[in-house]
Scaffold this motif. Structure first.
Motif, PDB file in Angstrom:
ATOM      1  N   LEU A   5      36.397  39.450  44.571  1.00 10.41           N
ATOM      2  CA  LEU A   5      37.077  40.123  43.470  1.00 10.41           C
ATOM      3  C   LEU A   5      35.923  41.212  43.100  1.00 10.41           C
ATOM      4  O   LEU A   5      36.412  42.410  42.575  1.00 10.41           O
ATOM      5  CB  LEU A   5      37.243  39.091  42.369  1.00 10.41           C
ATOM      6  N   ALA A   6      34.662  40.879  43.100  1.00 13.83           N
ATOM      7  CA  ALA A   6      33.978  42.121  42.819  1.00 13.83           C
ATOM      8  C   ALA A   6      34.026  43.438  43.899  1.00 13.83           C
ATOM      9  O   ALA A   6      33.928  44.601  43.216  1.00 13.83           O
ATOM     10  CB  ALA A   6      32.561  41.912  42.939  1.00 13.83           C
ATOM     11  N   ASP A   7      34.153  43.179  45.104  1.00 10.78           N
ATOM     12  CA  ASP A   7      34.594  44.218  45.897  1.00 10.78           C
ATOM     13  C   ASP A   7      35.901  45.163  45.281  1.00 10.78           C
ATOM     14  O   ASP A   7      35.946  46.346  45.454  1.00 10.78           O
ATOM     15  CB  ASP A   7      34.740  43.903  47.351  1.00 10.78           C
ATOM     16  N   LEU A   8      36.981  44.248  45.001  1.00  5.12           N
ATOM     17  CA  LEU A   8      37.947  45.162  44.313  1.00  5.12           C
ATOM     18  C   LEU A   8      37.609  45.785  43.199  1.00  5.12           C
ATOM     19  O   LEU A   8      37.909  47.102  43.255  1.00  5.12           O
ATOM     20  CB  LEU A   8      39.265  43.921  44.417  1.00  5.12           C
ATOM     21  N   LEU A   9      37.149  45.309  42.256  1.00  2.94           N
ATOM     22  CA  LEU A   9      36.975  45.903  41.067  1.00  2.94           C
ATOM     23  C   LEU A   9      35.912  46.863  41.353  1.00  2.94           C
ATOM     24  O   LEU A   9      36.127  48.036  40.390  1.00  2.94           O
ATOM     25  CB  LEU A   9      36.317  44.829  39.940  1.00  2.94           C
ATOM     26  N   SER A  10      35.163  46.878  42.036  1.00  2.00           N
ATOM     27  CA  SER A  10      33.977  48.203  42.341  1.00  2.00           C
ATOM     28  C   SER A  10      34.866  49.382  42.574  1.00  2.00           C
ATOM     29  O   SER A  10      34.325  50.385  42.326  1.00  2.00           O
ATOM     30  CB  SER A  10      33.000  47.822  43.484  1.00  2.00           C
ATOM     31  N   GLU A  11      35.955  49.484  43.406  1.00  2.00           N
ATOM     32  CA  GLU A  11      36.533  50.454  43.774  1.00  2.00           C
ATOM     33  C   GLU A  11      38.041  50.524  43.019  1.00  2.00           C
ATOM     34  O   GLU A  11      38.920  51.129  43.653  1.00  2.00           O
ATOM     35  CB  GLU A  11      36.774  50.490  45.303  1.00  2.00           C
ATOM     36  N   ALA A  12      38.071  49.762  41.988  1.00  6.31           N
ATOM     37  CA  ALA A  12      39.457  49.896  41.489  1.00  6.31           C
ATOM     38  C   ALA A  12      39.486  51.019  40.272  1.00  6.31           C
ATOM     39  O   ALA A  12      38.527  50.997  39.287  1.00  6.31           O
ATOM     40  CB  ALA A  12      39.868  48.673  40.904  1.00  6.31           C
ATOM     41  N   HIS A 320      44.215  37.810  41.617  1.00  2.00           N
ATOM     42  CA  HIS A 320      43.247  37.323  42.900  1.00  2.00           C
ATOM     43  C   HIS A 320      43.168  35.740  42.789  1.00  2.00           C
ATOM     44  O   HIS A 320      42.964  35.261  43.750  1.00  2.00           O
ATOM     45  CB  HIS A 320      42.182  38.149  42.668  1.00  2.00           C
ATOM     46  N   ALA A 321      42.859  35.193  41.761  1.00 10.53           N
ATOM     47  CA  ALA A 321      42.706  33.904  41.546  1.00 10.53           C
ATOM     48  C   ALA A 321      43.882  32.927  42.018  1.00 10.53           C
ATOM     49  O   ALA A 321      43.735  31.815  42.667  1.00 10.53           O
ATOM     50  CB  ALA A 321      42.334  33.652  40.010  1.00 10.53           C
ATOM     51  N   LEU A 322      45.017  33.414  41.754  1.00 13.19           N
ATOM     52  CA  LEU A 322      45.980  32.771  42.347  1.00 13.19           C
ATOM     53  C   LEU A 322      46.064  32.920  43.829  1.00 13.19           C
ATOM     54  O   LEU A 322      46.519  31.912  44.362  1.00 13.19           O
ATOM     55  CB  LEU A 322      47.352  33.571  41.721  1.00 13.19           C
ATOM     56  N   LEU A 323      45.836  34.096  44.392  1.00 11.70           N
ATOM     57  CA  LEU A 323      45.971  34.079  45.641  1.00 11.70           C
ATOM     58  C   LEU A 323      44.750  33.340  46.471  1.00 11.70           C
ATOM     59  O   LEU A 323      44.844  32.680  47.525  1.00 11.70           O
ATOM     60  CB  LEU A 323      45.610  35.556  46.213  1.00 11.70           C
ATOM     61  N   ALA A 324      43.722  33.178  45.917  1.00 15.09           N
ATOM     62  CA  ALA A 324      42.505  32.340  46.247  1.00 15.09           C
ATOM     63  C   ALA A 324      42.888  30.705  46.427  1.00 15.09           C
ATOM     64  O   ALA A 324      42.335  30.024  47.347  1.00 15.09           O
ATOM     65  CB  ALA A 324      41.221  32.521  45.307  1.00 15.09           C
ATOM     66  N   THR A 325      43.739  30.454  45.533  1.00 14.13           N
ATOM     67  CA  THR A 325      44.247  28.929  45.584  1.00 14.13           C
ATOM     68  C   THR A 325      45.546  28.837  46.103  1.00 14.13           C
ATOM     69  O   THR A 325      45.942  27.649  46.188  1.00 14.13           O
ATOM     70  CB  THR A 325      44.211  28.601  44.078  1.00 14.13           C
ATOM     71  N   ALA A 326      46.171  29.677  46.872  1.00 14.10           N
ATOM     72  CA  ALA A 326      47.438  29.538  47.468  1.00 14.10           C
ATOM     73  C   ALA A 326      47.290  28.981  48.572  1.00 14.10           C
ATOM     74  O   ALA A 326      46.257  29.114  49.525  1.00 14.10           O
ATOM     75  CB  ALA A 326      48.159  30.962  47.650  1.00 14.10           C
TER      76      ALA A 326
END
Length: 326
Positions: A5-12, A320-326
């Protein structure tokens, strides 16, 4: 693999892009663009979508931003898009789509009448001439009886197809059988992209054409699999994306779309701003199959408010949390 998630947010980056006319009930389109190792990508489920429905949109963003997709063509043909406007606004709108020989016309808009729809479609046919392909899109807002009456009045204008005239698959199947002698093909959009089973409409014989959109179906890879299994002609359309998302759609269209149809990917012409200095605008009736080169200056100029940016970042975190637990 799911990026951190941190990687996504850094370039969002969250943008709010103004539109030329009201479309789908909005005049400003909010979107989040992210940069992955394969290039810029987009996460832009409409604001009313819940996190569960938005999960497919994030899968699409990751598929495009973290996977290398080779273009299967240099460009794809696209249609002009005509919102529910009065007839005197049709010609100026169509002028923004140079070279396009197909038009998709919105009908069944709340607050308008069937007479309004007939007048709009008649003007599109007049302006574009007898050889153009004209489609109508009701977004599932007609009942079966309303759709039958409407399409009987619109059929004389030579429709290529009617997109999602009714909401449910059973209604589409009944309407298709009812209008079998009218010569109007039925295309399914919401019954594909918003369904838990996107292939149900094909199995039910409820449509002649599938309209597929990369983001709602989970990305290029997932959408291509659906098209292959459905076995029906396919038209790739946009979800009112920025040019980043339109690039995703163009890669899908080049790889999966049926010959003889124009893609609904010319919608950059509906915006007064974009995230790139070279938006995917129609030229000669085509848009290029390429990734958008995002401009830092335009990201800043069209940045959403701090409150809306925080809303989108929180949304990304939840999905992102939903995909992590899917």
């Amino acid at each position: 693999m799911l990026p951190d998630l941190a990687d996504l947010l850094s370039e969002a980056h969250v943008v709010a892009l103004p539109m030329r006319v009201r479309f789908r009930g909005i005049t400003v389109r909010e979107a989040m663009v992210l940069r992955g190792p394969a290039g810029w990508t987009e996460f832009s489920p409409f604001v009313e979508y819940d996190d569960g429905e938005s999960a497919a949109w994030l899968r699409a963003a990751l598929d495009f931003g973290w996977t290398t997709h080779e273009p299967a063509a240099e460009s794809v043909p696209v249609n002009a898009t005509v919102p529910a406007v009065p007839p005197d606004e049709v010609a100026p709108l169509l002028a923004r789509y140079p070279g396009c020989t197909t038009a998709k016309v919105k009908v069944a808009e709340p607050g308008t009448t069937l007479d309004d729809d007939v007048a709009r479609v008649a003007e599109v046919r007049r302006v574009m001439g007898p050889d153009a392909a004209v489609r109508v899109d009701a977004n599932g807002l007609w009942s079966e009886d309303q759709a039958a009456r409407a399409l009987e009045r619109l059929a004389p204008f030579g429709l290529q197809y009617a997109e999602q005239p009714c909401r449910t698959v059973p209604e589409l199947a009944a309407l298709r059988a009812r209008l079998s002698g009218l010569g109007v093909a039925i295309a399914a959009d919401e019954s594909v992209r918003k369904a838990s089973d996107p292939l149900a409409v094909a199995r039910a014989g409820a449509a002649d054409v599938l309209v597929v959109k990369a983001q709602p179906l989970g990305g290029i890879t997932a959408a291509r699999a659906i098209v292959a299994e459905a076995g029906l002609p396919c038209v790739v359309s946009s979800a009112l994306d920025t040019s980043v998302g339109l690039g995703m759609g163009a890669f899908l269209a080049a790889a999966a779309m049926s010959p003889g149809y124009a893609a609904g990917l010319g919608t950059a012409a509906m915006f007064t701003a974009d995230v790139t200095a070279s938006p995917l605008l129609p030229v000669g009736g085509q848009v290029p199959v390429r990734r958008a080169d995002v401009s830092a200056e335009l990201l800043q100029r069209h940045a959403a408010s701090p409150e809306r940016t925080a809303w989108w970042r929180a949304r990304l975190e939840r999905v992102h949390a939903l995909l992590a637990t899917a």
